[in-house]
Design an enzyme around this catalytic site. Structure first.
Site, short mmCIF file in Angstrom:
data_model
loop_
_atom_site.label_atom_id
_atom_site.label_comp_id
_atom_site.label_asym_id
_atom_site.label_seq_id
_atom_site.Cartn_x
_atom_site.Cartn_y
_atom_site.Cartn_z
N HIS A 121 0.85 -1.18 0.00
CA HIS A 121 0.00 0.00 0.00
C HIS A 121 0.89 1.23 0.00
O HIS A 121 2.00 1.19 0.51
CB HIS A 121 -0.88 0.01 1.26
CG HIS A 121 -2.01 1.00 1.19
ND1 HIS A 121 -3.22 0.71 0.62
CD2 HIS A 121 -2.10 2.28 1.62
CE1 HIS A 121 -4.00 1.78 0.69
NE2 HIS A 121 -3.35 2.74 1.31
N SER A 137 -8.03 3.59 8.31
CA SER A 137 -8.50 3.48 6.93
C SER A 137 -7.64 2.49 6.15
O SER A 137 -8.14 1.56 5.49
CB SER A 137 -8.46 4.88 6.29
OG SER A 137 -8.45 4.81 4.90
N LYS A 164 -8.61 -1.85 5.34
CA LYS A 164 -8.65 -2.35 3.96
C LYS A 164 -7.63 -3.47 3.76
O LYS A 164 -7.91 -4.47 3.09
CB LYS A 164 -8.37 -1.21 2.97
CG LYS A 164 -9.57 -0.30 2.79
CD LYS A 164 -9.29 0.83 1.82
CE LYS A 164 -8.27 1.78 2.36
NZ LYS A 164 -8.32 3.15 1.91
N1 URA Z 1 -4.81 6.16 2.08
C1 URA Z 1 -5.90 5.54 2.58
O1 URA Z 1 -6.28 4.48 2.12
N2 URA Z 1 -6.56 6.11 3.60
C2 URA Z 1 -6.19 7.27 4.15
O2 URA Z 1 -6.84 7.73 5.09
C3 URA Z 1 -5.06 7.92 3.62
C4 URA Z 1 -4.38 7.34 2.58
#
Ligand code: URA
Length: 424
Positions: free
Chosen positions: A82, A183, A187
């Site tokens: 990520h 966040s 995910k």
């Molecule tokens: N990327 C994300 O997925 N969430 C965030 O809050 C910031 C960057």
């Protein structure tokens, strides 16, 4: 329980319980609590922060707001990566096929551009025909057969993040460590991989602009990962100037192809190899040095590029049809000297303005526009030599704005290293 008491509690800097966090977030997801009350709570979180326990609880509530993917049907390990987002950040497009070419499987769900930063899905869609949606079985089958698949976020995965992120984007509540950590990690955990590398961008072209905040965010994401048995490594990398030379969707894809063939810019190539080495080492239990050697060999012997072609073909894209605008302007240097700064944030905004990103959610992107840097930080330039090329479609008057992104001085000054720190 009522939402106003919860907002007031956070406004006073008190710790919320799991039940209160769940009440607020799920109330918003189920449309029982309106935007304006959640915005107010989010702003209280931005201003007063959250304890570790509150951040863990928020992650858990977000994670449980939708389905979780099981990658059991993939043979062997699956890794994930990520990025917190930056300008010219095209790493996934090179990293994913490179990993697969070394035998490390990656099942990746990516996002679209946000604010001044680009998104992997928009970049992939600049390849004519490329499909970024598929059903879950097709996704797993592709990972099993060729080792790599990259698609948009599935709708049923962490719906709370989708709704909250859209609100944060327009209410000045993006820059908060507990909100970013929950966040990202909700995910990543929902997406099923056990070994995760997070590229935490630091600088004026990133959401996090100081090293201290980047460290705090990284440590929090690692702690959340541990709770769910996920091995997380954070690579803190500089985002004061754009990554690589190209900014703009199709131009970035072309740069990725060159990088996979071994002709990419030094910064992009170095960062991709570092991220890939960590993931391969975590996947196969080999040393970092051995993993690095595998990546270099795979680029040299053509396997990495061939895997990219296989990946694009599997998702129905046609790399021979990639188009960039034929209206190309050369930006000349107003003086002689060393390039000391290239403003990533300003360039990201310029590319967005000429059509390479969205101003409104429903805007259609012009994949063919963008900027290609001819000079990078530390380079010497003489008056009238080219600083950059801009690819335009509309008659936008951005040439001077691009010149202003370059700071040119008589001496080189301090050059920030690309890799600032690695936190495990
Ligand atoms: N990327 C994300 O997925 N969430 C965030 O809050 C910031 C960057």
């Amino acid at each position: 329980m009522n939402i106003i008491d919860i907002i007031n509690k956070k406004r006073l800097g008190l710790e919320l319980t799991y039940e209160e966090i769940s009440y607020a977030i799920m109330g918003f997801v189920n449309e029982e609590i309106p935007d304006y009350q959640i915005s107010s709570l989010l702003m209280a979180i931005v201003l007063n922060g959250m304890s570790d326990k509150e951040t863990f609880d928020l992650t858990e509530v977000m994670l449980n707001s939708g389905e979780k993917i099981s990658l059991n049907k993939v043979e062997g390990n699956v890794v994930d990566k990520h990025s917190t987002g930056g300008v010219g950040d095209k790493v996934t497009l090179v990293l994913a096929p490179l990993l697969a070419s070394c035998g490390t499987k990656i099942a990746k769900m990516s996002g679209r551009g946000l604010g001044f930063t680009g998104g992997t899905i928009d970049k992939l869609e600049s390849i004519p025909g490329f499909e970024t949606t598929m059903n879950f079985d097709e996704f797993i089958n592709q990972v099993n057969s060729i080792g790599v698949a990259v698609i948009g976020q599935m709708n049923n995965l962490v719906p709370a993040d989708k709704k909250i992120y859209a609100l944060r984007d327009v209410t000045g509540t993006v820059e908060s460590i507990p909100l970013i950590a929950s966040s990202i990690m909700s995910k990543k955990i929902a997406s099923g991989a056990d070994k995760i590398v997070i590229d935490v961008k630091v600088g004026n072209g990133a959401l996090i602009n100081t090293i201290d905040k980047a460290r705090e965010l990284s440590k929090m994401m690692i702690k959340i990962g541990k709770k769910y048995n996920k091995e997380v490594v954070c690579i803190l990398s500089d985002m004061n100037s754009p990554l690589g030379n190209s900014i703009g969707n199709a131009l970035e894809v072309i740069e990725c192809i060159e990088t996979l063939k071994g002709n990419g810019p030094k910064d992009l190539t170095g960062l991709v190899i570092l991220l890939a080495s960590y993931l391969i080492s975590m996947d196969k239990g080999v040393s970092l040095d051995d993993a690095k050697l595998m990546t270099i060999q795979s680029i040299r012997n053509g396997n990495a590029y061939n895997k990219f072609v296989e990946f694009v073909n599997a998702q129905k894209g046609n790399i021979n049809e990639i188009k960039v605008s034929d209206k190309v302007f050369s930006i000349k240097s107003p003086k002689t000297g060393f390039i000391c700064e290239i403003d990533a944030l300003a360039l990201g905004n310029i590319v967005k303005k000429i059509g390479g990103g969205r101003i409104n959610k429903k805007d259609k992107i012009d994949y063919t526009v963008g900027v290609v840097l001819s000079k990078k930080i530390g380079d010497y330039v003489v008056e009238n030599e080219e600083l950059a090329k801009v690819y335009l479609n509309k008659k936008d008057l951005v040439l001077n704005e691009i010149i202003n992104c370059f700071k040119i001085e008589n001496s080189v000054g301090k050059i920030n290293p690309l890799i600032k720190e690695i936190i495990k």
